[in-house]
Design an enzyme around this catalytic site. Sequence first.
Site, PDB file in Angstrom:
ATOM      1  N   GLN B 240       0.716  -1.277  -0.071  1.00 35.20           N
ATOM      2  CA  GLN B 240       0.166   0.039  -0.019  1.00 35.20           C
ATOM      3  C   GLN B 240       0.811   1.168   0.019  1.00 35.20           C
ATOM      4  OE1 GLN B 240      -3.095  -1.754   2.875  1.00 35.20           O
ATOM      5  NE2 GLN B 240      -3.716   0.186   2.367  1.00 35.20           N
ATOM      6  N   ARG B 387      -9.724  -0.613   7.393  1.00 35.91           N
ATOM      7  CA  ARG B 387     -10.474   0.727   6.395  1.00 35.91           C
ATOM      8  C   ARG B 387     -11.107   1.679   7.051  1.00 35.91           C
ATOM      9  NH1 ARG B 387     -14.510  -1.244   1.723  1.00 35.91           N
ATOM     10  NH2 ARG B 387     -14.987   0.869   1.188  1.00 35.91           N
ATOM     11  N   CYS B 388      -9.873   2.384   8.091  1.00 33.99           N
ATOM     12  CA  CYS B 388     -10.076   3.574   8.450  1.00 33.99           C
ATOM     13  C   CYS B 388      -8.671   4.446   8.664  1.00 33.99           C
ATOM     14  CB  CYS B 388     -10.575   3.249  10.249  1.00 33.99           C
ATOM     15  SG  CYS B 388      -9.435   2.580  11.088  1.00 33.99           S
ATOM     16  N   GLU B 763     -13.126   5.412   3.855  1.00 34.13           N
ATOM     17  CA  GLU B 763     -13.324   4.848   4.961  1.00 34.13           C
ATOM     18  C   GLU B 763     -14.583   5.059   5.942  1.00 34.13           C
ATOM     19  OE1 GLU B 763      -8.462   3.816   5.067  1.00 34.13           O
ATOM     20  OE2 GLU B 763      -9.253   5.728   5.954  1.00 34.13           O
TER      21      GLU B 763
END
Lengths: 283, 809
Positions: B240, B387-388, B763
């Site tokens: 990522q 996802r945050c 997110e």
Amino acid sequence: MIPASFEYHRPTDMAGVLSILVEHGDDARVMAGGHSLIPMMKLRMADVPHLIDLQDVGGLAGITVGDTITIGAMVTQSDIILHDALADAAPILREASLQIADPQVRYMGTVGGNVANGDPGNDMPGLMQCLDATFTVVGPNGERKIPAREFYEAAYMTGREDDEVMTAVSFAKPVGGHAYEKQKRKIGDYATAAAAVQIVKDGGTCASASIAMTNLSDTPVYSAAAGDALVGTSVDGDAIKAAVSAMLNDIDPVEDNRGPVAFKRHVAGVILARAIERAWSRA
Amino acid sequence: MKDEAVTREDRVASLKGMGCSRKRVEDARFTQGKGNYVDDIKLDGMLFGDFVRSPYAHAKITNIDTSAAMEVPGVLAVLTAADLAPLGLHWMPTLAGDKQMVLADGKVLFQGQEVAFVVAEDRYAAADGIEAVEVEYEELPVIVDPFEALQSDVILRPDTVGEDGSPSDGAHGPRKHHNHIFTWECGDKDPTEQVIANAEVVAEESMYYHRTHPCPLETCGCVASMDKVNGKLTLWGTFQAPHAIRTVVSLISGIEEHNIRVISPDIGGGFGNKVGAYPGYVCSVVASIVTGKPVKWIEDRMDNLMTTAFARDYWMKGRISATKDGKITGLHCHVTADHGGFDACADPTKFPAGFMNICTGSYDIPTAFLEVDGVYTNKAPGGVSYRCSFRVTEAVYFIERMIEVLAIELDMDASELRKINFIKKEQFPYKAALGWEYDSGDYHTAWDKAMNAVDYDGLRAEQKQRIEDFKAGKTRKLLGIGLTHFTEIVGAGPVKNCDILGLGMFDSCEIRIHPTGSAIARLGTISQGQGHATTFAQILASEIGLPADSITIEEGDTDTAPYGLGTYGSRSTPVAGAATAMAGRKIRAKAQMIAAYLLEVHDDDVEFDVDRFVVKGAPEKFKTMKEIAFAAYNQAIPGIEPGLEAVSYYDPPNMTYPFGAYVCVMEIDVDTGVTDIRQFYALDDCGTRINPMIIEGQIHGGLTEALAVALGQEIAYDDMGNVKTGTLMDFFLPTAWEVPNYETDHTVTPSPHHPIGAKGVGESPHVGGVPCFSNAVHDAFRAFGLRQTNMPHDHWRIWRTANELGLHD
């Protein structure tokens, strides 16, 4: 997630299957859809030096519907769902099959694999006990028939000998109302609790009832007492309570990620009550 | 068609710029199976590496015998810590300032830990080799409870004890105990205690945000290829943050950075799982150097769930104070954070608990204090932001539960309580008690819109009737109305306070316009499914007036893309998106000079209009961007060098603060614990909306992962440290079957400091969704006395709640 190396056999007739089984004994296993065996091999929990793929063996994939219904061991859950005559004659099969795994798995998963493996999570064993089915196995000494209600000894332990192959299940065309009720956490999951019920109604009373439960013990549980509790009653609240109470004496669930024993027993009771109510409404 | 017939609207539409639901350009390859993922990479002579992993959660290793494994056909090498130690590579630094064993150095600290690396001709031989490695373990006492860890004499990490036997200092200050990692404090301790002590009403609650896992469809993996002739290492992987990986690999290995090329190919979902550096990367690089051949390592699903990147595992204790009429006066939060065997959280270095200090939420809370204690246990390392943005789901869950608990304490409607305490529109920019400056917001407008959309009063009336019916024995189903108003903090971040291991968290975009009026833009980020190739081209189309369809977006190759910190924490649009707009504006500035020259007017006498520069007051006199591009390369223009290129490195002045209002209506069968989502309404405000269709997709995906976490998804351990949920049979990954219909809605409050006003959205639905689902469960039982029950709200836990409340009697 890679199995140990193995020899892959793909015989074209049952004689070929049996000769490999006789030759290799414990080291050989037959495979139908592979949805129980292959994951176990990938986890290296099952060591199968000789894997015998049954898919080229003829004569195992038929469905015949008459007073007796016979389903070949290689019939898939998808075949069952799509077979209209079978669904008319024994609607509980389609209702149950639609609750097994997911469509992709049902294209591969077979009746024979589902009942023969002895996995307490599988749905077909309990269903076959409810229908009082007979399993046909064939081995070096020929064919023999084993009642579904006597087939299961413990988890993964059955009345089938290592050198025998399941070829078919058969049962009398069911009468009366049916229901297959299953609680699961998600699509593809084994049951938290499942109940198969067939009920025959005579006037306003129950003439006979057959009840089997899934994934609530190390084998499927055919509860004769639960069925008996309904016979002769109008299947009212009290009768259902009695049936549930009888069933609870026969199951022996263990704690797992689905929940503790008390929860499973409670849900088993709720699921059975709902199954009885639905089957009765259809009887 | 004559040019006059083309309206301005037509010209805008043909660009497919910002605000248009442009179809994703990535999907042609993804939907045809033509993506190029790391496991699709096949090189001549490529080997395959895989790990021998510990079956124990805590054990001493007394011996490793690799001789039988070396006899397995196809096995070429077996690496252990002893082989890596001379290179100094048996441990590696973590993103959190701790260090982590690459291969077990004398002991193991969690089940599944990497013990030896088997290198073989193919993955089948590697798997057989793994079986043949004999490791002797001596079991040690296992600690899976962080509170026990802080009391225990058992020393998990020998390196946490100084020579005098007392705890040594950690990366973030002194340790309180040898199993303690850090304490992080934020806000005003004494004033907060005072406010709470003197408050008219105080609500107190403890909650556990369970351990879970991002579980992307594609697991982690890499291919390392060391070219011994030119000394160049190429590393493909599921990264990522490819540029950060290049720098870290250089720092760890000593290979000069120009000799390392990191490539992130197509990535099948990240969700934070692919931010960190894992032992598989280091071992693959070493194995390639040792063998002189490319080496591939790919996790299987169990490896992924059990070892790389768990999320959450926060034990949160809160106190919230208010006046009798519901005005919040203070908030106190203490967190015991279970980090597992190594502190491998992926947070900006100055924030060991991430942005947990956004836990005052959407509310005007004048006084607050936060304290986080990080603890070692015998569990896998990680602590990633699933996802945050960093620990924001934990923060939002905490405050949204505390609001509900306070509503119970005040006997007040939870919507009303929120409205009383929302930060008002005119208070922005708003300086929060725990330090952040919220850039913008209009919470009341969003909330009222949401309440009207779901007919909140009608729902409450229905719920009231349902409770009466339930008590009268007419139904066995309860109705829960889950509310959440979340404020996110994303777009990390300003280099002045956001860095990872000293790497500033700016991002970048480099644009080259081709002579015929098409373009390529490269960014420091990397899409994992977000659709960057679609949306960044839309930003550029609007900024430079060339059609999005004529703009290629490229990311992930460190030899070609400008340096950037990658994609996570919803930072791509806030940071790289801003860099893209700024680089586009540099292009436009040069284009303006060229246009003025071509039109024979002064620079100030032309102005930009969609896809061209026009002479002010004479719109019939213009040069299109396409014409300007050609002239830039092919016409000698006095005082202007040829070419049309720009690069921008964007250091954001502040974070962005997306927000939203969610409502979940849930039916609960109290006898089986089965839940059914009847309605889910999600209003998101992510500022300027670049591609509404992609936003909608992001909302659906994030809500689905929120549903998973709230209703069943967990990484559970038994007392011996065995992972109980290591396969997808038990780890809940929802399918279409389990997912309800989602209603999406929006308001638009642009970020005042972002060049295009965008805030990031990937997110938000996860951050807001988790407490919304959870609050619905809690709300269903509120009338029967429930205050708090921990997630995941799976069937048996909901059943247990009903049972404990006497609803089965």
